[in-house]
Design a protein around this motif. Sequence first.
Motif, PDB file in Angstrom:
ATOM      1  N   ILE A   1       9.203   1.738  -9.196  1.00 57.91           N
ATOM      2  CA  ILE A   1      10.209   2.670  -9.725  1.00 57.91           C
ATOM      3  C   ILE A   1      10.298   3.910  -8.858  1.00 57.91           C
ATOM      4  O   ILE A   1      11.381   4.410  -8.580  1.00 57.91           O
ATOM      5  CB  ILE A   1       9.889   3.058 -11.186  1.00 57.91           C
ATOM      6  N   MET A   2       9.143   4.415  -8.437  1.00 59.10           N
ATOM      7  CA  MET A   2       9.130   5.618  -7.599  1.00 59.10           C
ATOM      8  C   MET A   2       9.864   5.375  -6.284  1.00 59.10           C
ATOM      9  O   MET A   2      10.505   6.268  -5.756  1.00 59.10           O
ATOM     10  CB  MET A   2       7.691   6.057  -7.331  1.00 59.10           C
TER      11      MET A   2
ATOM     12  N   THR B   1      16.828   4.326 -19.182  1.00 53.16           N
ATOM     13  CA  THR B   1      15.660   3.866 -19.937  1.00 53.16           C
ATOM     14  C   THR B   1      14.418   3.829 -19.052  1.00 53.16           C
ATOM     15  O   THR B   1      13.336   4.287 -19.458  1.00 53.16           O
ATOM     16  CB  THR B   1      15.930   2.476 -20.549  1.00 53.16           C
ATOM     17  N   ILE B   2      14.575   3.320 -17.842  1.00 55.86           N
ATOM     18  CA  ILE B   2      13.449   3.240 -16.907  1.00 55.86           C
ATOM     19  C   ILE B   2      12.997   4.636 -16.485  1.00 55.86           C
ATOM     20  O   ILE B   2      11.795   4.919 -16.427  1.00 55.86           O
ATOM     21  CB  ILE B   2      13.828   2.373 -15.683  1.00 55.86           C
ATOM     22  N   LEU B   3      13.949   5.518 -16.226  1.00 61.81           N
ATOM     23  CA  LEU B   3      13.618   6.896 -15.849  1.00 61.81           C
ATOM     24  C   LEU B   3      12.880   7.606 -16.981  1.00 61.81           C
ATOM     25  O   LEU B   3      11.882   8.302 -16.755  1.00 61.81           O
ATOM     26  CB  LEU B   3      14.888   7.651 -15.461  1.00 61.81           C
ATOM     27  N   LYS B   4      13.351   7.406 -18.213  1.00 61.92           N
ATOM     28  CA  LYS B   4      12.694   7.996 -19.380  1.00 61.92           C
ATOM     29  C   LYS B   4      11.251   7.493 -19.482  1.00 61.92           C
ATOM     30  O   LYS B   4      10.333   8.265 -19.769  1.00 61.92           O
ATOM     31  CB  LYS B   4      13.500   7.639 -20.632  1.00 61.92           C
ATOM     32  N   TRP B   5      11.053   6.223 -19.219  1.00 63.29           N
ATOM     33  CA  TRP B   5       9.715   5.623 -19.257  1.00 63.29           C
ATOM     34  C   TRP B   5       8.812   6.244 -18.190  1.00 63.29           C
ATOM     35  O   TRP B   5       7.677   6.613 -18.457  1.00 63.29           O
ATOM     36  CB  TRP B   5       9.848   4.116 -19.049  1.00 63.29           C
ATOM     37  N   ARG B   6       9.357   6.391 -16.986  1.00 63.41           N
ATOM     38  CA  ARG B   6       8.568   6.984 -15.894  1.00 63.41           C
ATOM     39  C   ARG B   6       8.216   8.431 -16.195  1.00 63.41           C
ATOM     40  O   ARG B   6       7.072   8.855 -16.015  1.00 63.41           O
ATOM     41  CB  ARG B   6       9.318   6.897 -14.569  1.00 63.41           C
ATOM     42  N   LEU B   7       9.194   9.202 -16.676  1.00 62.91           N
ATOM     43  CA  LEU B   7       8.942  10.618 -16.963  1.00 62.91           C
ATOM     44  C   LEU B   7       7.987  10.819 -18.135  1.00 62.91           C
ATOM     45  O   LEU B   7       7.334  11.853 -18.230  1.00 62.91           O
ATOM     46  CB  LEU B   7      10.269  11.345 -17.214  1.00 62.91           C
TER      47      LEU B   7
ATOM     48  N   ALA C   1       0.839  -1.207   0.000  1.00 63.97           N
ATOM     49  CA  ALA C   1       0.000   0.000   0.000  1.00 63.97           C
ATOM     50  C   ALA C   1       0.874   1.258   0.000  1.00 63.97           C
ATOM     51  O   ALA C   1       0.570   2.234  -0.705  1.00 63.97           O
ATOM     52  CB  ALA C   1      -0.935  -0.003   1.207  1.00 63.97           C
ATOM     53  N   ALA C   2       1.960   1.239   0.765  1.00 61.30           N
ATOM     54  CA  ALA C   2       2.886   2.376   0.791  1.00 61.30           C
ATOM     55  C   ALA C   2       3.507   2.582  -0.592  1.00 61.30           C
ATOM     56  O   ALA C   2       3.628   3.719  -1.072  1.00 61.30           O
ATOM     57  CB  ALA C   2       3.976   2.150   1.839  1.00 61.30           C
ATOM     58  N   THR C   3       3.870   1.493  -1.240  1.00 61.55           N
ATOM     59  CA  THR C   3       4.443   1.569  -2.590  1.00 61.55           C
ATOM     60  C   THR C   3       3.444   2.186  -3.554  1.00 61.55           C
ATOM     61  O   THR C   3       3.799   3.031  -4.380  1.00 61.55           O
ATOM     62  CB  THR C   3       4.854   0.163  -3.073  1.00 61.55           C
ATOM     63  N   LYS C   4       2.199   1.782  -3.436  1.00 59.69           N
ATOM     64  CA  LYS C   4       1.135   2.322  -4.299  1.00 59.69           C
ATOM     65  C   LYS C   4       1.008   3.841  -4.098  1.00 59.69           C
ATOM     66  O   LYS C   4       0.910   4.592  -5.075  1.00 59.69           O
ATOM     67  CB  LYS C   4      -0.177   1.608  -3.971  1.00 59.69           C
ATOM     68  N   LEU C   5       1.008   4.279  -2.845  1.00 60.75           N
ATOM     69  CA  LEU C   5       0.917   5.722  -2.554  1.00 60.75           C
ATOM     70  C   LEU C   5       2.126   6.476  -3.107  1.00 60.75           C
ATOM     71  O   LEU C   5       1.978   7.557  -3.683  1.00 60.75           O
ATOM     72  CB  LEU C   5       0.798   5.951  -1.050  1.00 60.75           C
ATOM     73  N   ILE C   6       3.308   5.915  -2.925  1.00 59.41           N
ATOM     74  CA  ILE C   6       4.523   6.550  -3.448  1.00 59.41           C
ATOM     75  C   ILE C   6       4.450   6.613  -4.967  1.00 59.41           C
ATOM     76  O   ILE C   6       4.826   7.612  -5.578  1.00 59.41           O
ATOM     77  CB  ILE C   6       5.789   5.798  -2.971  1.00 59.41           C
ATOM     78  N   GLY C   7       3.942   5.550  -5.583  1.00 61.53           N
ATOM     79  CA  GLY C   7       3.791   5.519  -7.038  1.00 61.53           C
ATOM     80  C   GLY C   7       2.870   6.607  -7.545  1.00 61.53           C
ATOM     81  O   GLY C   7       3.078   7.159  -8.626  1.00 61.53           O
TER      82      GLY C   7
END
Length: 194
Positions: A100-101, A163-169, A13-19
Amino acid sequence: MDLSKRQIEIIEAATKLIGKGGVQSLTTKTLAAEMGFSEPALYRHFVDKNEILKSVLIYYKEVLRQGLTNVMHSDFTGKEKIKAMIDFQFKHFTKFPAVIMVIFSETSFQYDSQLSQTVSGIMLQKSKMVSSIIESGQQEGTIRKDIAPEQLATVIMGSMRFTILKWRLSKFNFDLIQEGETLWSTIDLLLKEE
């Protein structure tokens, strides 16, 4: 780290909120609301927000370690293990993008020595495992030997992270798994013996 079923539910749940809103969006109040119980009930499972954050990091460190350990102990060649590692991580992040977040929030953790050390430990663990895979590939002749394993690991991990950061942004606006295949094609060329 032994976690109860309820602690794992809280971590997820914490991960979901951070996401949804970054580390700053995680408060014990919002987490308790997400879980459907009171803040005091949350404190029966974790001492404070920092313990929750540390547990989130350690939980995903273990997921990463298990995935990489499976790759390391496979019958693949060193080069095939690098591809399997990229595939594992990109598929995992595609399935759980909120992770990722958490993993990329190291600047939010820099003022807390425990959290900072945990993030540092995750990076060191992954770097050692990737370097070990590269070294075994060099010994078997599937990976070039003229570049130190640690340097190749830095290049591979850095390009994966970018690559992962580019995807997130981009707000997850492209197929990360397909982008991983493209990245692998480049890394494959880089790893080839001269």
